[in-house]
Every structure is written in C-alpha cells, then in structure tokens.
Scaffold this motif. Structure first.
Motif, PDB file in Angstrom:
ATOM      1  N   THR A  28     -12.140   0.629   2.099  1.00  0.00           N
ATOM      2  CA  THR A  28     -11.181  -0.376   2.527  1.00  0.00           C
ATOM      3  C   THR A  28     -11.490  -1.325   3.449  1.00  0.00           C
ATOM      4  O   THR A  28     -11.978  -1.141   4.362  1.00  0.00           O
ATOM      5  N   LEU A  29     -10.929  -2.498   3.171  1.00  0.00           N
ATOM      6  CA  LEU A  29     -11.302  -3.834   3.984  1.00  0.00           C
ATOM      7  C   LEU A  29     -10.120  -4.573   3.994  1.00  0.00           C
ATOM      8  O   LEU A  29      -9.321  -4.928   2.935  1.00  0.00           O
ATOM      9  N   ILE A  30      -9.825  -5.139   5.348  1.00  0.00           N
ATOM     10  CA  ILE A  30      -8.890  -6.105   5.741  1.00  0.00           C
ATOM     11  C   ILE A  30      -9.339  -7.176   6.329  1.00  0.00           C
ATOM     12  O   ILE A  30     -10.263  -7.181   7.153  1.00  0.00           O
ATOM     13  N   GLY A  86      -7.310   3.403  -9.797  1.00  0.00           N
ATOM     14  CA  GLY A  86      -8.491   3.368  -9.104  1.00  0.00           C
ATOM     15  C   GLY A  86      -8.660   2.640  -7.733  1.00  0.00           C
ATOM     16  O   GLY A  86      -9.388   3.015  -6.763  1.00  0.00           O
ATOM     17  N   GLY A  87      -8.049   1.258  -7.793  1.00  0.00           N
ATOM     18  CA  GLY A  87      -8.250   0.640  -6.581  1.00  0.00           C
ATOM     19  C   GLY A  87      -7.117  -0.511  -6.617  1.00  0.00           C
ATOM     20  O   GLY A  87      -6.570  -0.759  -7.639  1.00  0.00           O
ATOM     21  N   GLN A  88      -6.958  -1.191  -5.293  1.00  0.00           N
ATOM     22  CA  GLN A  88      -5.936  -2.191  -5.452  1.00  0.00           C
ATOM     23  C   GLN A  88      -6.421  -3.250  -4.394  1.00  0.00           C
ATOM     24  O   GLN A  88      -6.956  -2.953  -3.324  1.00  0.00           O
ATOM     25  N   TYR A 119      -6.372  -7.546   1.568  1.00  0.00           N
ATOM     26  CA  TYR A 119      -6.477  -5.999   1.606  1.00  0.00           C
ATOM     27  C   TYR A 119      -6.985  -5.306   0.587  1.00  0.00           C
ATOM     28  O   TYR A 119      -6.112  -5.521  -0.528  1.00  0.00           O
ATOM     29  N   SER A 120      -7.879  -4.656   0.487  1.00  0.00           N
ATOM     30  CA  SER A 120      -8.548  -3.913  -0.654  1.00  0.00           C
ATOM     31  C   SER A 120      -8.886  -2.657  -0.393  1.00  0.00           C
ATOM     32  O   SER A 120      -9.273  -2.293   0.707  1.00  0.00           O
ATOM     33  N   THR A 121      -8.516  -1.937  -1.339  1.00  0.00           N
ATOM     34  CA  THR A 121      -9.021  -0.302  -1.202  1.00  0.00           C
ATOM     35  C   THR A 121      -9.514   0.277  -2.487  1.00  0.00           C
ATOM     36  O   THR A 121      -9.147  -0.263  -3.674  1.00  0.00           O
ATOM     37  N   ARG A 122     -10.095   1.615  -2.370  1.00  0.00           N
ATOM     38  CA  ARG A 122     -10.150   2.361  -3.490  1.00  0.00           C
ATOM     39  C   ARG A 122      -9.681   3.834  -3.370  1.00  0.00           C
ATOM     40  O   ARG A 122      -9.730   4.261  -1.975  1.00  0.00           O
TER      41      ARG A 122
END
Length: 284
Positions: free
Chosen positions: A279-281, A87-89, A236-239
């Motif tokens: 998504t965020l960096i 689902g996300g990382q 760094y995160s995302t779905r």
C-alpha cells in the motif's frame, strides 16, 4: 467462454455521465466511519456540508461504482462472477474532487494479464468535467480459471517493505453495521449483508467491502500524517490480501518517506492477519 484479451483491450470505452453532491460525499464518509466523535472539528470536515472535503477514494464509488461494472461487461469479457476477486486498487487524482460535480466517466479494459491459474483484468475508469481530468481509477480483477492463454504476466514490481518500525500506528474499530451503511454508496453485493449468502460463499458471516477498508485506511493516514488535508494526496494504491469482518479492528502501520507513505493494514483480533499490503500513498 475464455476471455478474449485482444478484443477486450481493443473495445471502445464505455461512456456514462455521472453526478454527485454533498449528500453522496457525506454518506460515503459516514460509511468509512467518519463522524466519531460527532462534534470533533477534525471529523466535521468529512461530515458537515459547510466544511466538507472529499477523500480521493470517493472515486471508487462515484456513479455508484458503475465504472467497474462497465469494464466487466466489455466485449471479450465473459466471466463467471463467482470466480472474480478484487485483487488491487489504484486511484490517481489530477486535482481535488469537488463536493458537487458532474463528469463524463469512461471505462475500459486497459490490460489483461496471464497469471497461469488466473487472468488479471485491469479495469480503468477515467472521469473528466468541464475543467479537465479529475481522476484515473484502476481496479485489478483476478478471474480464477481464466489464465494459461499465453499472454503477458504483467508487472511484478512491488514496494520494498520498510526494515524498521513504523513511524505511526493507528487503530480503527469497525462498527457492526458499517457494511450495511457503506453499501448504500452503491455496492449492493449481498455478501456484505446477508448471512445466508455469506455462508454460501464460505464465510460464517458477512464481510466488509474491501473498498471500505481501502477508504478507511486513506482517512486514517490523512488524519495522522497529512494534517487532515485531502488535497495533498496525489495517488493511492493497494493490494487486497485478506477479508475483514464488521466488529473487528484495523491496525494501520505507516512509514513516512519523501513524498510517499507506505502502509500495512491487519486485523487485530485475528493475530494481525494481513488485510492490505503493498500500500502506497503519494502526496505533496
């Protein structure tokens, strides 16, 4: 057998020693599409050992991705892998990843959330070497049919979508053979290579690894807005919102802010179907 959330979170972390060198880094970067044009100095920092730097997303494949595997085999976790969705990382680097290294990696279930029709496992992998912590890697894994056990729903905060046009937009073509190359970094799921297996999973052809899209996006943002300098990246995160097929094109929209870049990724050929959202960096 349902997930035992208490046992899963209380279990001792699994420990493994991992190592990598320039060949692992180069293979990973090539799997993300680096090296085109092959003689471009900006690409050589991803492909040539004498100039090499390491994208922080390499943490997702270090040790051939054994961190996630260790989490899914924790006590209290007995799930049907056919019901599992990534689902996300999130990757947070505590300092730049060296081109060659050895580290102790620990993996555990950091949290179990109840989403009603599904459970969400947060699988946390942490790596440290002799100089201290290197990275913290969280995978959010949805397990369909395992919700409804009365647990916490988990955090619901999401980045607020920008209400303006993106500052920059980049497009990245995905080669037909890209999934075949990326899987050599450790994810051997036949869903990404075997047409017959992909058909059984409901797809008319193999799909690209979500973590390949994840890495491609980070490289594109780094090259476009961070002067190609991976050492500026902190987290760094995302779905994951949709699949990508080899041969398609990613459209990567970027909104720059104070120490953070918001990103949205879509598939050009399918009317900009969402691929990565929220998504965020974070960067220096």
């Amino acid at each position: 057998m349902p997930i035992d959330a208490v046992a899963a979170v209380a279990a001792e972390p699994r420990r493994a020693e991992i190592g990598w060198d320039h060949k692992d880094i180069q293979l990973y970067h090539l799997g993300l599409g680096a090296g085109s044009p092959a003689t471009d100095p900006d690409e050589l920092r991803y492909t040539l050992e004498s100039r090499l730097q390491v994208l922080p997303s390499f943490a997702t494949v270090a040790g051939a991705g054994t961190g996630m595997t260790g989490g899914l085999s924790s006590p209290g976790v007995d799930v049907d892998l056919a019901a599992v969705l990534h689902g996300g990382q999130t990757v947070r680097v505590h300092r730049p990843i060296p081109v060659r290294g050895r580290a102790v990696q620990t993996s555990k279930v950091a949290a179990v959330y109840d989403k009603g029709k599904a459970a969400v496992l947060v699988l946390r992998t942490e790596a440290s070497d002799d100089d201290g912590p290197l990275w913290t890697n969280d995978s959010q894994i949805f397990v369909r049919g395992e919700g409804g056990f009365g647990g916490e729903r988990g955090p619901s905060a999401r980045p607020t979508p920008p209400d303006r046009a993106p500052d920059r937009t980049a497009e990245r073509a995905i080669r037909e053979d890209q999934a075949l190359l990326y899987r050599l970094s450790g994810d051997w799921n036949p869903l990404h290579a075997d047409p017959a297996f992909a058909e059984l999973a409901g797809f008319d052809r193999p799909i690209l690894h979500g973590l390949c899209t994840y890495g491609m996006t980070l490289k594109a943002v780094t090259d476009t807005l961070l002067d190609g300098d991976v050492t500026r990246i902190g987290a760094y995160s995302t779905r994951f919102a949709g699949v990508v097929f080899p041969g398609e094109t990613l459209r990567i929209r970027m909104w720059a802010g104070d120490g953070r870049i918001q990103v949205a990724v879509s598939a050009v050929e399918r009317d900009d179907a969402p691929v990565l959202v929220d998504t965020l960096i974070e960067h220096s």
